[in-house]
Design an enzyme around this catalytic site. Structure first.
Site, PDB file in Angstrom:
ATOM      1  N   LYS A  41       0.545   3.078  -6.781  1.00  0.00           N
ATOM      2  CA  LYS A  41      -0.092   2.311  -7.863  1.00  0.00           C
ATOM      3  C   LYS A  41      -1.225   3.116  -8.504  1.00  0.00           C
ATOM      4  O   LYS A  41      -1.295   3.234  -9.724  1.00  0.00           O
ATOM      5  CB  LYS A  41      -0.635   0.974  -7.334  1.00  0.00           C
ATOM      6  CG  LYS A  41       0.443   0.074  -6.769  1.00  0.00           C
ATOM      7  CD  LYS A  41      -0.110  -1.232  -6.263  1.00  0.00           C
ATOM      8  CE  LYS A  41      -0.988  -1.066  -5.028  1.00  0.00           C
ATOM      9  NZ  LYS A  41      -0.275  -0.540  -3.854  1.00  0.00           N
ATOM     10  N   THR A  42      -2.070   3.649  -7.657  1.00  0.00           N
ATOM     11  CA  THR A  42      -3.181   4.445  -8.171  1.00  0.00           C
ATOM     12  C   THR A  42      -2.647   5.668  -8.905  1.00  0.00           C
ATOM     13  O   THR A  42      -3.112   6.021  -9.993  1.00  0.00           O
ATOM     14  CB  THR A  42      -4.090   4.869  -7.005  1.00  0.00           C
ATOM     15  OG1 THR A  42      -4.424   3.706  -6.249  1.00  0.00           O
ATOM     16  CG2 THR A  42      -5.368   5.504  -7.495  1.00  0.00           C
TER      17      THR A  42
ATOM     18  N   HIS B  99      20.684 -16.344  -1.415  1.00  0.00           N
ATOM     19  CA  HIS B  99      19.934 -16.689  -2.631  1.00  0.00           C
ATOM     20  C   HIS B  99      20.688 -16.196  -3.868  1.00  0.00           C
ATOM     21  O   HIS B  99      20.845 -16.911  -4.852  1.00  0.00           O
ATOM     22  CB  HIS B  99      18.563 -16.000  -2.630  1.00  0.00           C
ATOM     23  CG  HIS B  99      17.563 -16.604  -1.698  1.00  0.00           C
ATOM     24  ND1 HIS B  99      17.233 -17.942  -1.730  1.00  0.00           N
ATOM     25  CD2 HIS B  99      16.806 -16.050  -0.723  1.00  0.00           C
ATOM     26  CE1 HIS B  99      16.308 -18.168  -0.800  1.00  0.00           C
ATOM     27  NE2 HIS B  99      16.041 -17.039  -0.172  1.00  0.00           N
TER      28      HIS B  99
ATOM     29  N   PRO C 214       0.816  -1.212   0.000  1.00  0.00           N
ATOM     30  CA  PRO C 214       0.000   0.000   0.000  1.00  0.00           C
ATOM     31  C   PRO C 214       0.853   1.266   0.000  1.00  0.00           C
ATOM     32  O   PRO C 214       1.934   1.287   0.590  1.00  0.00           O
ATOM     33  CB  PRO C 214      -0.788  -0.097   1.306  1.00  0.00           C
ATOM     34  CG  PRO C 214      -0.644  -1.478   1.777  1.00  0.00           C
ATOM     35  CD  PRO C 214       0.571  -2.058   1.167  1.00  0.00           C
TER      36      PRO C 214
ATOM     37  N   HIS D  39      20.726 -13.332   4.205  1.00  0.00           N
ATOM     38  CA  HIS D  39      19.804 -14.322   3.657  1.00  0.00           C
ATOM     39  C   HIS D  39      19.614 -14.090   2.155  1.00  0.00           C
ATOM     40  O   HIS D  39      19.765 -15.001   1.344  1.00  0.00           O
ATOM     41  CB  HIS D  39      18.460 -14.217   4.386  1.00  0.00           C
ATOM     42  CG  HIS D  39      17.388 -15.129   3.883  1.00  0.00           C
ATOM     43  ND1 HIS D  39      17.025 -16.279   4.534  1.00  0.00           N
ATOM     44  CD2 HIS D  39      16.614 -15.069   2.773  1.00  0.00           C
ATOM     45  CE1 HIS D  39      16.065 -16.879   3.844  1.00  0.00           C
ATOM     46  NE2 HIS D  39      15.792 -16.164   2.769  1.00  0.00           N
ATOM     47  N   GLU D  40      19.357 -12.853   1.799  1.00  0.00           N
ATOM     48  CA  GLU D  40      19.120 -12.551   0.383  1.00  0.00           C
ATOM     49  C   GLU D  40      20.385 -12.735  -0.443  1.00  0.00           C
ATOM     50  O   GLU D  40      20.322 -13.199  -1.581  1.00  0.00           O
ATOM     51  CB  GLU D  40      18.575 -11.127   0.221  1.00  0.00           C
ATOM     52  CG  GLU D  40      17.158 -10.950   0.724  1.00  0.00           C
ATOM     53  CD  GLU D  40      16.183 -11.971   0.150  1.00  0.00           C
ATOM     54  OE1 GLU D  40      16.231 -12.235  -1.065  1.00  0.00           O
ATOM     55  OE2 GLU D  40      15.387 -12.524   0.932  1.00  0.00           O
TER      56      GLU D  40
HETATM   57  P1  ADP Z   1      -1.335   2.921  -3.708  1.00  0.00           P
HETATM   58  O1  ADP Z   1      -2.439   3.016  -4.724  1.00  0.00           O
HETATM   59  O2  ADP Z   1      -0.150   2.164  -4.203  1.00  0.00           O
HETATM   60  O3  ADP Z   1      -1.787   2.437  -2.387  1.00  0.00           O
HETATM   61  P2  ADP Z   1      -1.379   5.746  -4.015  1.00  0.00           P
HETATM   62  O4  ADP Z   1      -1.094   5.874  -5.467  1.00  0.00           O
HETATM   63  O5  ADP Z   1      -2.795   5.877  -3.620  1.00  0.00           O
HETATM   64  O6  ADP Z   1      -0.799   4.397  -3.456  1.00  0.00           O
HETATM   65  O7  ADP Z   1      -0.493   6.790  -3.240  1.00  0.00           O
HETATM   66  C1  ADP Z   1      -1.022   7.672  -2.281  1.00  0.00           C
HETATM   67  C2  ADP Z   1      -0.280   8.997  -2.320  1.00  0.00           C
HETATM   68  O8  ADP Z   1       1.054   8.840  -1.896  1.00  0.00           O
HETATM   69  C3  ADP Z   1      -0.188   9.569  -3.712  1.00  0.00           C
HETATM   70  O9  ADP Z   1      -1.293  10.348  -4.014  1.00  0.00           O
HETATM   71  C4  ADP Z   1       1.080  10.390  -3.664  1.00  0.00           C
HETATM   72  O10 ADP Z   1       0.861  11.653  -3.106  1.00  0.00           O
HETATM   73  C5  ADP Z   1       1.930   9.604  -2.696  1.00  0.00           C
HETATM   74  N1  ADP Z   1       2.827   8.685  -3.404  1.00  0.00           N
HETATM   75  C6  ADP Z   1       2.816   7.344  -3.322  1.00  0.00           C
HETATM   76  N2  ADP Z   1       3.777   6.808  -4.082  1.00  0.00           N
HETATM   77  C7  ADP Z   1       4.423   7.826  -4.674  1.00  0.00           C
HETATM   78  C8  ADP Z   1       5.523   7.901  -5.595  1.00  0.00           C
HETATM   79  N3  ADP Z   1       6.139   6.807  -6.038  1.00  0.00           N
HETATM   80  N4  ADP Z   1       5.923   9.118  -5.997  1.00  0.00           N
HETATM   81  C9  ADP Z   1       5.302  10.222  -5.554  1.00  0.00           C
HETATM   82  N5  ADP Z   1       4.269  10.215  -4.696  1.00  0.00           N
HETATM   83  C10 ADP Z   1       3.829   9.038  -4.239  1.00  0.00           C
HETATM   84 ZN    ZN Z   2      14.534 -16.604   1.181  1.00  0.00          ZN
HETATM   85 MG    MG Z   3      -4.408   2.669  -4.363  1.00  0.00          MG
END
Ligand code: ADP
Ligand code: ZN
Ligand code: MG
Length: 624
Positions: A211-212, A432, A207, A428-429
């Site tokens: 990703k979003t 591998h 999380p 550990h890593e």
């Molecule tokens: P996920 O969907 O992976 O849970 P989000 O995309 O919702 O995460 O990220 C939540 C907030 O955190 C984003 O709106 C942004 O402000 C910040 N954030 C997360 N990852 C990044 C990143 N790689 N670069 C810049 N901001 C990020």
């Molecule tokens: Zn392992």
């Molecule tokens: Mg998300």
């Protein structure tokens, strides 16, 4: 091998509406009856004539078939109104005239009026009835009020301003998605060249890693509409509604193409359907998932719809979702390493007034295990601290305070990793990695990582298959076991003890050893017999229950013994390799502790300094 599963794609059996119609019909009959009874009595024609003779009729309406009138005095039933069926009596008009009765003829309502009069309420009632039926049984063809059109929760955004420059520290994921941007910009050209664009891409990562954000950035870069929905919104109370929603969603995305269809937290629908029989309540999810799979199969990628999905629990996804033609491409979006964290901090501190003295590198070093979202939060908290003390800019002290606060929060959520623990994970890593370099079997080592709270929870050594190898000989399988046990062997050498961190490795190694014995006939004492457990035709595969091939107690004992022997052999193999490359393992682990990740190139150059005369495993460097 991927297990085959069947999806029922037909809508649920619709209930017969007949009983309902009967109820409506009876209701109307009763209503009619009651109306007639309450306001008027039916008189026979002769009775009517008698009343007429005695001058007790007050007024009369004459229609083609009926006489409807009012009497001066109430009938025995207490009513003054009456109806009489009109007889074919040519003298009627004359008789009425004689009695000086005010009377009027009423035109018979035309047939269509009658039909309308009856059918409108009937139709309405019928629809309301069907609607409640549908709610009850969840007919996916849609309810009266468009319950399936989930307008409220499906977001369609047209001009997204998010771009790749807003996402930092996940360069590889960005690289892979950049290709998709060019596909969306020109989907037709893409297919003209013969290339088949992937239909679905699954973003996998813990999380808060962005990703979003990445999905939105793809839409922003390609300047296409962005349709997004959360997986949990498909999960409906009523069976079939989720499936209807999926259909609706794909329909809409086809209309908007080229566009991106983003299903966030897809694990809510894509869960392995375990325990379906036990709990009995999973029909809805099955149907929704089945519909999703069907829609994806029926999709032509040249239409210009790219389906993106995100999950932080890839392990619980139904394998059917990951099959070719569906989400066959996965992009790892992991927590950033130190360099990545620095970049993320740079992106977010653009929005605040940063003191020129602040060294963001240092802050990145202080925040191992922070996700992108944590870092965004950190910048915000630091700015708040600065505001509270009424400073003119955000200083490093503000950041330090904010870090303390966030770490306190994180410690409750998931334990932060102790330095001693970090060291163990690094060794550990490296175990591998080293085993893979010296014994590698067709898998290129891509990256070694010990980023805390990363996707593998603990360290994660990404190995990518260099070529599609479906055939492995006995020796290669054994070496693969050795690579899997390399982590544990390394702990044994450098810590003289083992930890629980190798659980997953052990499971995988045991599985491999077991198939060598029971499926591939690679163990001499067992011989050329397939003793593989197979899916039972009687037990649901979703429960993970498998039928045992019949074999004797002795054979069972022998299998266990052979599996153990193979695992021990693999472990010794790894142990020997690691022991003879101790300096390399130690140097690599040290670097890992500092940087948290080691790229393939860094690992290779390190290898060359320690083992200039030994070529790393041929398979490893072949096929760049
Ligand atoms: P996920 O969907 O992976 O849970 P989000 O995309 O919702 O995460 O990220 C939540 C907030 O955190 C984003 O709106 C942004 O402000 C910040 N954030 C997360 N990852 C990044 C990143 N790689 N670069 C810049 N901001 C990020
Ligand atoms: Zn392992
Ligand atoms: Mg998300």
């Amino acid at each position: 091998m991927v297990k085959r599963k069947k999806y029922s794609l037909s809508p649920p059996p619709s209930r017969n509406p007949l009983p309902f119609l009967v109820v409506v019909f009876v209701f109307f009959l009763a209503l009619n009856f009651w109306l007639n009874r309450s306001f008027s009595d039916t008189l026979s024609y002769s009775d009517f004539l008698t009343y007429l003779q005695s001058e007790s009729v007050k007024s009369l309406k004459v229609t083609k078939t009926m006489l409807v009138g009012e009497l001066n005095a109430p009938l025995p039933s207490g009513k003054t109104h009456f109806t009489t069926v009109r007889m074919d009596d040519p003298q009627l008009v004359q008789v009425l005239k004689n009695h000086k009765l005010s009377f009027q003829a009423e035109p018979e309502a035309p047939l269509w009026m009658n039909v309308l009069f009856w059918s409108v309420p009937l139709f309405l009632l019928f629809r309301i009835g069907m609607f409640s039926f549908k709610r009850g049984m969840g007919d996916p063809r849609g309810g009266l009020l468009g319950l399936t059109r989930s307008k409220a929760k499906l977001y369609v955004e047209k001009d997204i301003s998010t771009t790749f420059s807003d996402v930092a520290g996940v360069d590889e994921a960005k690289e892979e998605l950049r290709e998709m941007v060019s596909f969306l910009e020109n989907p037709r050209q893409y297919s003209q060249l013969g290339g088949r664009a992937p239909k679905g891409i699954l973003l996998v990562g813990p999380p808060g890693t962005g990703k979003t954000l990445l999905a939105r950035a793809v839409a922003g870069e390609a300047k296409v509409p962005f349709l997004s929905i959360n997986g949990s919104e498909f999960v409906e109370m009523f069976v079939g509604l989720g499936a209807a929603r999926v259909r609706d969603l794909f329909q809409q995305s086809r209309e908007l193409a080229p566009c991106i269809l983003f299903i966030d937290e897809i694990d809510a629908i894509g869960k392995i359907r375990a325990g379906a029989i036990v709990s009995g309540g999973h029909e809805e999810k099955e149907q929704t998932l089945g519909q999703l799979l069907a829609e994806m199969d029926g999709f032509d990628s040249s239409q210009g719809v790219l389906i993106l999905a995100a999950t932080n629990r890839p392990e619980i996804l139904d394998p059917a979702l990951l099959r070719a033609g569906r989400f066959d491409r996965q992009v790892l979006v992991d927590n950033a390493d130190q360099v990545g964290r620095h970049q993320i901090l740079k992106v977010h501190s653009k929005k605040i007034k940063l003191d020129p003295e602040v060294k963001l590198e240092r802050i990145a070093a202080l925040t191992p295990g922070f996700s992108g979202a944590d870092l965004a939060n950190l910048v915000n908290e630091a700015a708040l601290f600065a505001t509270r003390r009424q400073g003119t800019s955000v200083t490093e002290t503000d950041f330090e305070k904010a870090i303390e606060r966030i770490i306190a929060g994180l410690e409750q959520k998931s334990k932060l990793i102790h330095p001693e623990e970090k060291k163990r994970i690094a060794f550990h890593e490296m175990g591998h990695a080293t085993a893979s370099i010296t014994l590698g079997v067709g898998e290129r080592l891509h990256k070694v990582s010990i980023i805390p709270r990363g996707i593998g929870a603990l360290g994660y050594t990404i190995r990518r298959p260099t070529e599609d190898r479906y055939l492995m000989d006995q020796d290669q399988m054994l070496r693969k076991i050795a690579v899997l046990l390399g982590g544990r062997a390394s702990e044994r050498i450098f810590f003289d003890s083992v930890s629980t961190g190798a659980e997953d490795d052990l499971v995988k190694a045991t599985e491999l050893a077991r198939s060598m014995v029971t499926r591939f006939g690679m163990s001499e004492p067992i011989g050329l017999v397939s003793l593989e457990d197979r899916e039972s035709p009687f037990l649901p595969s979703t429960l993970g229950l498998r039928e045992r091939m019949p074999f004797s107690q002795e054979t069972a004992y022998l299998i266990d013994h052979e599996v153990k022997t193979l695992l021990e052999k693999g472990f010794r193999m790894a142990f020997k390799e690691l022991n003879s490359h101790r300096e390399f393992v130690e140097a690599g682990a040290k670097k890992l502790i500092e940087q948290e990740t080691l790229e393939e190139s860094e690992l290779m150059s390190l290898w060359k300094t320690y083992q200039p005369h030994i070529e790393p495993s041929k398979l490893l460097i072949s096929k760049r």
